[in-house]
Enzyme design. Structure first.
Site, PDB file in Angstrom:
ATOM      1  N   HIS A 130       0.834  -1.204   0.000  1.00  0.00           N
ATOM      2  CA  HIS A 130       0.000   0.000   0.000  1.00  0.00           C
ATOM      3  C   HIS A 130       0.868   1.253   0.000  1.00  0.00           C
ATOM      4  O   HIS A 130       0.377   2.337  -0.312  1.00  0.00           O
ATOM      5  CB  HIS A 130      -0.981   0.005   1.178  1.00  0.00           C
ATOM      6  CG  HIS A 130      -0.373   0.239   2.524  1.00  0.00           C
ATOM      7  ND1 HIS A 130      -0.010  -0.794   3.369  1.00  0.00           N
ATOM      8  CD2 HIS A 130      -0.063   1.386   3.183  1.00  0.00           C
ATOM      9  CE1 HIS A 130       0.479  -0.279   4.495  1.00  0.00           C
ATOM     10  NE2 HIS A 130       0.457   1.027   4.400  1.00  0.00           N
ATOM     11  N   ASP A 160       0.202  -7.505   0.767  1.00  0.00           N
ATOM     12  CA  ASP A 160       0.590  -6.129   1.059  1.00  0.00           C
ATOM     13  C   ASP A 160       2.107  -6.015   1.071  1.00  0.00           C
ATOM     14  O   ASP A 160       2.737  -5.859   2.108  1.00  0.00           O
ATOM     15  CB  ASP A 160       0.010  -5.673   2.404  1.00  0.00           C
ATOM     16  CG  ASP A 160       0.101  -4.147   2.580  1.00  0.00           C
ATOM     17  OD1 ASP A 160       0.621  -3.479   1.671  1.00  0.00           O
ATOM     18  OD2 ASP A 160      -0.343  -3.646   3.633  1.00  0.00           O
ATOM     19  N   GLY A 238       3.042   6.007   9.053  1.00  0.00           N
ATOM     20  CA  GLY A 238       4.443   6.199   8.684  1.00  0.00           C
ATOM     21  C   GLY A 238       5.310   5.019   9.075  1.00  0.00           C
ATOM     22  O   GLY A 238       6.406   4.849   8.557  1.00  0.00           O
ATOM     23  N   SER A 240       4.368   1.983   8.479  1.00  0.00           N
ATOM     24  CA  SER A 240       4.074   0.945   7.493  1.00  0.00           C
ATOM     25  C   SER A 240       5.310   0.503   6.729  1.00  0.00           C
ATOM     26  O   SER A 240       6.141   1.317   6.324  1.00  0.00           O
ATOM     27  CB  SER A 240       3.053   1.450   6.478  1.00  0.00           C
ATOM     28  OG  SER A 240       1.741   1.277   6.937  1.00  0.00           O
ATOM     29  N   SER A 257       1.899  -4.121   7.841  1.00  0.00           N
ATOM     30  CA  SER A 257       0.812  -3.775   6.941  1.00  0.00           C
ATOM     31  C   SER A 257      -0.065  -2.687   7.543  1.00  0.00           C
ATOM     32  O   SER A 257      -0.215  -1.610   6.981  1.00  0.00           O
ATOM     33  CB  SER A 257      -0.036  -5.013   6.627  1.00  0.00           C
ATOM     34  OG  SER A 257      -1.189  -4.670   5.876  1.00  0.00           O
TER      35      SER A 257
END
Length: 286
Positions: A130, A160, A238, A240, A257
């Site tokens: 993402h 992801d 942030g 992620s 994720s």
């Protein structure tokens, strides 16, 4: 393997529903067979929900966040009652964790580098899918003056994870940044329930906890992700794409994720297993 978002108000998890007691069969009418919980939950597509086996109870559990409307909640309660599934609520919003700031930057978004991997002599950043959907070119600084590399692959939703191929002149050690310092990474590993783990992210640094679930399915508003690792570690936008790892062995288990909560009140986070990413693209950790 099929594979299976962060604003929190409070930490407490509220159990909303437990399955009703089964009624005994009468002499002339046998009770209907119970629905398979996993099969039933596979059909749940409501955004803001996640499900999987809860090892603490041994039961399949459907978790809902604060965005699930009362009408949707009532419908989900009916589904879980029929299937013998536990329904519980976690405050906040389940979403991928992405924000503007520092870490790795692209398209106005900030994420965290998960792992440096390679195919032969070509090196890549592994991060969340993402994140890589946000931009084709990624940078190592918020001013976007130092090129990190170019997106070469994205798998989101369903999975992801994504890849950024290094094109800039930036050192890429096989290590986790521990805010400050570096922890050498010796290779990938597989998570297990109760395992002591840490994660590193560009927003909240290093946070540690335990693995609380495997093979979890998460229904983000942007799509369904399968096969995730669940932990009781907090994270914030942030973070992620950052690594889930075992500090004592230098082993990477996954990349972040999303989740619910924050690092003030606490939260739950979900990770894409790293072994799956390496296998999908034929990569090795340096």
């Amino acid at each position: 393997m099929r594979r299976s978002p962060l604003v929190a108000l409070v930490l407490t998890i509220l159990l909303l529903v437990a399955p009703g007691a089964a009624q005994a069969a009468t002499p002339d009418r046998a009770a209907a067979p119970a629905a398979d919980p996993a099969v039933t939950l596979t059909g749940v597509r409501t955004a803001g929900t996640a499900w999987g086996l809860d090892p603490a109870t041994g039961r399949m559990t459907l978790t809902v966040d604060d965005t699930v409307a009362p009408g949707e909640l009532a419908a989900l309660r009916a589904v879980t009652d029929r299937a013998g599934v536990l329904l519980r609520r976690e405050p906040g919003t389940l979403r991928p964790l992405i924000a503007g700031g520092q870490g790795i930057y692209g398209g106005g978004a900030r994420c965290s580098l998960g792992a440096n991997a390679r195919s032969g002599s070509t090196y890549y950043v592994i991060t969340a899918g993402h994140c890589t959907t946000a931009a084709a070119t990624w940078y190592a600084d918020s001013a976007q003056s130092t090129v990190l590399g170019t997106r070469t692959a994205t798998s989101y939703p369903t999975n992801d994870y994504g890849l950024i191929r290094y094109t800039g002149r930036i050192a890429h050690p096989s290590a986790v940044y521990t805010h400050p310092g570096l922890l050498t990474i010796n290779g990938p590993g597989n998570a297990y329930i109760g395992q002591a783990v840490c994660r590193s992210g560009s927003t909240t640094g290093v946070r540690c906890g335990t693995v609380t679930g495997l093979n979890q399915t998460v229904n983000y508003a942007t799509g369904v992700i399968y096969g995730l690792i669940r932990t009781n570690i907090c994270a914030e936008p942030g973070d992620s794409g950052g690594p889930l790892y075992v500090a004592s062995t230098g082993t990477i288990l996954g990349i972040l994720s999303g989740g619910t909560g924050n690092c003030t009140a606490g939260g739950t986070t979900y990770y894409q297993p790293i072994a799956e990413v390496l296998a999908a693209y034929g990569l090795t950790l340096p």
